[in-house]
Design a protein around this motif. Sequence first.
Motif, PDB file in Angstrom:
ATOM      1  N   ALA A   1      38.585  44.889  52.397  1.00 31.09           N
ATOM      2  CA  ALA A   1      38.972  45.663  51.211  1.00 31.09           C
ATOM      3  C   ALA A   1      40.455  45.490  50.910  1.00 31.09           C
ATOM      4  CB  ALA A   1      38.646  47.143  51.419  1.00 31.09           C
ATOM      5  N   GLN A   2      41.277  45.455  51.951  1.00 31.79           N
ATOM      6  CA  GLN A   2      42.711  45.278  51.759  1.00 31.79           C
ATOM      7  C   GLN A   2      43.043  43.881  51.247  1.00 31.79           C
ATOM      8  OE1 GLN A   2      44.851  47.567  51.846  1.00 31.79           O
ATOM      9  NE2 GLN A   2      46.876  46.711  52.210  1.00 31.79           N
ATOM     10  N   ILE A   3      42.336  42.876  51.750  1.00 36.43           N
ATOM     11  CA  ILE A   3      42.559  41.506  51.276  1.00 36.43           C
ATOM     12  C   ILE A   3      42.232  41.394  49.790  1.00 36.43           C
ATOM     13  CG2 ILE A   3      41.731  39.123  51.435  1.00 36.43           C
ATOM     14  CD1 ILE A   3      41.369  39.602  54.458  1.00 36.43           C
ATOM     15  N   MET A   4      41.080  41.916  49.388  1.00 39.36           N
ATOM     16  CA  MET A   4      40.692  41.860  47.979  1.00 39.36           C
ATOM     17  C   MET A   4      41.606  42.715  47.119  1.00 39.36           C
ATOM     18  SD  MET A   4      38.446  39.641  47.766  1.00 39.36           S
ATOM     19  CE  MET A   4      38.226  39.908  46.002  1.00 39.36           C
ATOM     20  N   PHE A   5      42.065  43.843  47.653  1.00 36.17           N
ATOM     21  CA  PHE A   5      43.023  44.694  46.955  1.00 36.17           C
ATOM     22  C   PHE A   5      44.286  43.907  46.625  1.00 36.17           C
ATOM     23  CE2 PHE A   5      46.697  47.518  47.096  1.00 36.17           C
ATOM     24  CZ  PHE A   5      46.318  48.576  46.280  1.00 36.17           C
ATOM     25  N   THR A   6      44.773  43.145  47.609  1.00 31.51           N
ATOM     26  CA  THR A   6      45.997  42.357  47.431  1.00 31.51           C
ATOM     27  C   THR A   6      45.782  41.203  46.458  1.00 31.51           C
ATOM     28  OG1 THR A   6      46.653  42.894  49.698  1.00 31.51           O
ATOM     29  CG2 THR A   6      47.790  41.060  48.630  1.00 31.51           C
ATOM     30  N   LEU A   7      44.702  40.447  46.657  1.00 37.13           N
ATOM     31  CA  LEU A   7      44.443  39.290  45.805  1.00 37.13           C
ATOM     32  C   LEU A   7      44.219  39.710  44.354  1.00 37.13           C
ATOM     33  CD1 LEU A   7      42.103  37.150  48.104  1.00 37.13           C
ATOM     34  CD2 LEU A   7      44.551  36.825  47.640  1.00 37.13           C
ATOM     35  N   THR A   8      43.518  40.806  44.154  1.00 34.25           N
ATOM     36  CA  THR A   8      43.283  41.296  42.793  1.00 34.25           C
ATOM     37  C   THR A   8      44.590  41.668  42.108  1.00 34.25           C
ATOM     38  OG1 THR A   8      41.105  42.162  43.422  1.00 34.25           O
ATOM     39  CG2 THR A   8      42.085  43.025  41.402  1.00 34.25           C
TER      40      THR A   8
ATOM     41  N   LEU B   1      48.460  40.514  37.913  1.00 33.73           N
ATOM     42  CA  LEU B   1      49.864  40.553  37.506  1.00 33.73           C
ATOM     43  C   LEU B   1      50.397  39.154  37.192  1.00 33.73           C
ATOM     44  CD1 LEU B   1      51.291  43.275  39.918  1.00 33.73           C
ATOM     45  CD2 LEU B   1      50.671  43.497  37.504  1.00 33.73           C
ATOM     46  N   LEU B   2      49.904  38.134  37.895  1.00 36.01           N
ATOM     47  CA  LEU B   2      50.317  36.765  37.571  1.00 36.01           C
ATOM     48  C   LEU B   2      49.828  36.360  36.187  1.00 36.01           C
ATOM     49  CD1 LEU B   2      49.924  34.756  40.899  1.00 36.01           C
ATOM     50  CD2 LEU B   2      52.043  35.348  39.710  1.00 36.01           C
ATOM     51  N   LEU B   3      48.602  36.693  35.866  1.00 38.62           N
ATOM     52  CA  LEU B   3      48.076  36.398  34.529  1.00 38.62           C
ATOM     53  C   LEU B   3      48.867  37.146  33.461  1.00 38.62           C
ATOM     54  CD1 LEU B   3      44.203  36.450  35.132  1.00 38.62           C
ATOM     55  CD2 LEU B   3      45.628  34.459  34.602  1.00 38.62           C
ATOM     56  N   GLY B   4      49.226  38.383  33.757  1.00 40.11           N
ATOM     57  CA  GLY B   4      49.970  39.182  32.789  1.00 40.11           C
ATOM     58  C   GLY B   4      51.403  38.742  32.611  1.00 40.11           C
ATOM     59  N   SER B   5      51.951  38.037  33.611  1.00 40.54           N
ATOM     60  CA  SER B   5      53.356  37.632  33.532  1.00 40.54           C
ATOM     61  C   SER B   5      53.550  36.324  32.788  1.00 40.54           C
ATOM     62  CB  SER B   5      53.930  37.499  34.948  1.00 40.54           C
ATOM     63  OG  SER B   5      53.267  36.472  35.666  1.00 40.54           O
ATOM     64  N   ILE B   6      52.459  35.713  32.305  1.00 45.84           N
ATOM     65  CA  ILE B   6      52.592  34.464  31.553  1.00 45.84           C
ATOM     66  C   ILE B   6      53.453  34.698  30.314  1.00 45.84           C
ATOM     67  CG2 ILE B   6      51.331  32.733  30.217  1.00 45.84           C
ATOM     68  CD1 ILE B   6      48.997  33.111  32.137  1.00 45.84           C
ATOM     69  N   LEU B   7      53.201  35.800  29.641  1.00 48.65           N
ATOM     70  CA  LEU B   7      54.027  36.224  28.516  1.00 48.65           C
ATOM     71  C   LEU B   7      54.541  37.633  28.807  1.00 48.65           C
ATOM     72  CD1 LEU B   7      51.797  35.076  25.509  1.00 48.65           C
ATOM     73  CD2 LEU B   7      53.829  33.921  26.410  1.00 48.65           C
TER      74      LEU B   7
ATOM     75  N   ILE C   1      47.795  47.851  32.609  1.00 46.02           N
ATOM     76  CA  ILE C   1      46.681  48.731  32.239  1.00 46.02           C
ATOM     77  C   ILE C   1      45.366  48.174  32.773  1.00 46.02           C
ATOM     78  CG2 ILE C   1      45.366  49.663  30.292  1.00 46.02           C
ATOM     79  CD1 ILE C   1      47.995  49.703  28.711  1.00 46.02           C
ATOM     80  N   TRP C   2      45.209  46.855  32.655  1.00 50.32           N
ATOM     81  CA  TRP C   2      44.014  46.198  33.193  1.00 50.32           C
ATOM     82  C   TRP C   2      43.914  46.424  34.698  1.00 50.32           C
ATOM     83  CZ3 TRP C   2      43.467  40.185  33.789  1.00 50.32           C
ATOM     84  CH2 TRP C   2      42.181  39.894  34.272  1.00 50.32           C
ATOM     85  N   LEU C   3      45.048  46.256  35.400  1.00 50.75           N
ATOM     86  CA  LEU C   3      45.066  46.464  36.844  1.00 50.75           C
ATOM     87  C   LEU C   3      44.725  47.911  37.191  1.00 50.75           C
ATOM     88  CD1 LEU C   3      45.598  45.381  39.682  1.00 50.75           C
ATOM     89  CD2 LEU C   3      48.030  45.921  39.356  1.00 50.75           C
ATOM     90  N   ALA C   4      45.222  48.856  36.407  1.00 50.10           N
ATOM     91  CA  ALA C   4      44.914  50.267  36.637  1.00 50.10           C
ATOM     92  C   ALA C   4      43.418  50.521  36.521  1.00 50.10           C
ATOM     93  CB  ALA C   4      45.677  51.139  35.638  1.00 50.10           C
ATOM     94  N   GLN C   5      42.784  49.862  35.545  1.00 45.19           N
ATOM     95  CA  GLN C   5      41.344  50.022  35.366  1.00 45.19           C
ATOM     96  C   GLN C   5      40.564  49.422  36.538  1.00 45.19           C
ATOM     97  OE1 GLN C   5      38.857  47.612  34.494  1.00 45.19           O
ATOM     98  NE2 GLN C   5      37.263  48.896  33.588  1.00 45.19           N
ATOM     99  N   VAL C   6      41.028  48.263  37.010  1.00 50.41           N
ATOM    100  CA  VAL C   6      40.390  47.617  38.164  1.00 50.41           C
ATOM    101  C   VAL C   6      40.552  48.487  39.407  1.00 50.41           C
ATOM    102  CG1 VAL C   6      40.461  45.624  39.712  1.00 50.41           C
ATOM    103  CG2 VAL C   6      40.656  45.296  37.241  1.00 50.41           C
ATOM    104  N   ARG C   7      41.765  49.005  39.614  1.00 51.56           N
ATOM    105  CA  ARG C   7      42.022  49.869  40.766  1.00 51.56           C
ATOM    106  C   ARG C   7      41.152  51.128  40.701  1.00 51.56           C
ATOM    107  NH1 ARG C   7      44.078  46.089  43.359  1.00 51.56           N
ATOM    108  NH2 ARG C   7      46.313  45.868  43.734  1.00 51.56           N
ATOM    109  N   ALA C   8      40.985  51.686  39.506  1.00 59.89           N
ATOM    110  CA  ALA C   8      40.213  52.916  39.347  1.00 59.89           C
ATOM    111  C   ALA C   8      38.757  52.713  39.739  1.00 59.89           C
ATOM    112  CB  ALA C   8      40.311  53.410  37.902  1.00 59.89           C
ATOM    113  N   ARG C   9      38.185  51.584  39.362  1.00 61.75           N
ATOM    114  CA  ARG C   9      36.781  51.318  39.674  1.00 61.75           C
ATOM    115  C   ARG C   9      36.551  51.204  41.189  1.00 61.75           C
ATOM    116  NH1 ARG C   9      33.228  49.145  36.124  1.00 61.75           N
ATOM    117  NH2 ARG C   9      32.660  47.415  37.507  1.00 61.75           N
ATOM    118  N   ARG C  10      37.563  50.765  41.925  1.00 61.59           N
ATOM    119  CA  ARG C  10      37.438  50.604  43.380  1.00 61.59           C
ATOM    120  C   ARG C  10      38.229  51.670  44.136  1.00 61.59           C
ATOM    121  NH1 ARG C  10      36.910  44.377  44.926  1.00 61.59           N
ATOM    122  NH2 ARG C  10      35.814  43.611  43.098  1.00 61.59           N
ATOM    123  N   PHE C  11      38.557  52.756  43.483  1.00 66.29           N
ATOM    124  CA  PHE C  11      39.501  53.724  44.033  1.00 66.29           C
ATOM    125  C   PHE C  11      38.984  54.406  45.302  1.00 66.29           C
ATOM    126  CE2 PHE C  11      42.245  57.591  43.762  1.00 66.29           C
ATOM    127  CZ  PHE C  11      43.455  56.935  43.768  1.00 66.29           C
TER     128      PHE C  11
END
Length: 264
Positions: free
Chosen positions: A114-121, A126-132, A141-151
């Motif tokens: 769970a920790q490995i997937m938490f880190t990779l996600t 954030l890498l995809l979001g940092s393109i622009l 916001i996308w990451l917050a939604q992903v974190r919430a589903r696996r909270f």
Amino acid sequence: MPIRPLRFRELLDEPFALIQAHIRTFAMLGGSALVIGVLVVLGITGLISHLTDGSDVGTAWAAILATAACVWMVRLVLRGATVTIGLADFHGVRYGVLDGLRAAARRSTPLVLAQIMFTLTGIGVLLLGSILVITYPLALIWLAQVRARRFVTEPVIIAEHAGFRVGVARSKLLMEGAVWSTAGLWLTQRLIFAVLAVPAFGIPFFLSDFSGTRRWAVITLLVSGFLLVVTVSEIVEASSRVLSYISRRCVREGMDIRIPGDRR
């Protein structure tokens, strides 16, 4: 610990109440993790610095990478132990530091996954979001939604003795209907942790006035400040995961309902 559905404000406040109820245990747990983490980082950095003949670049990279590795391990240990201690409180049992660590160790494999997937996600989003630059807030916001589903994945793994895949699936099921409110909770906690980081980093810079700006003094103070923020924030977040797990089970499964005459 309240056994009922919790409102947004309560999910922000109650983790601190849970921590206060076990303040000595969490202080020992967090303090031990902090001290060990700092010593490990300094040991690795010192070894690499010696092997590279005191190279500034080598020392800097050693400190950064060693800190990142220790942060990952500290978060893994603190999350597992804190969730275990919180769930034990729910069952009316009071766990100490060693009890929490032993119970979490028995579920170490799914917790590590769970920790490995938490880190990779987190890194991937954030890498995809940092393109622009303009897309970075949307990625957050996308990451917050992903974190919430696996909270509540870790509480499910520990409380229900589930494997990693089952824990994730169960978490997504329990969080249905509360994904965006939990995403808001996650983002709000990030703001709170940012506020906590100001004095945590202010203390090392204040102490540097007395210790001077020598390399090892600065490295020690910066690493200590960073790990202090990570330690406090992880204990708070893990406590909120426990409360969210109980709240969502009350909402979706009626765990707070007591049937008269039922002795189970």
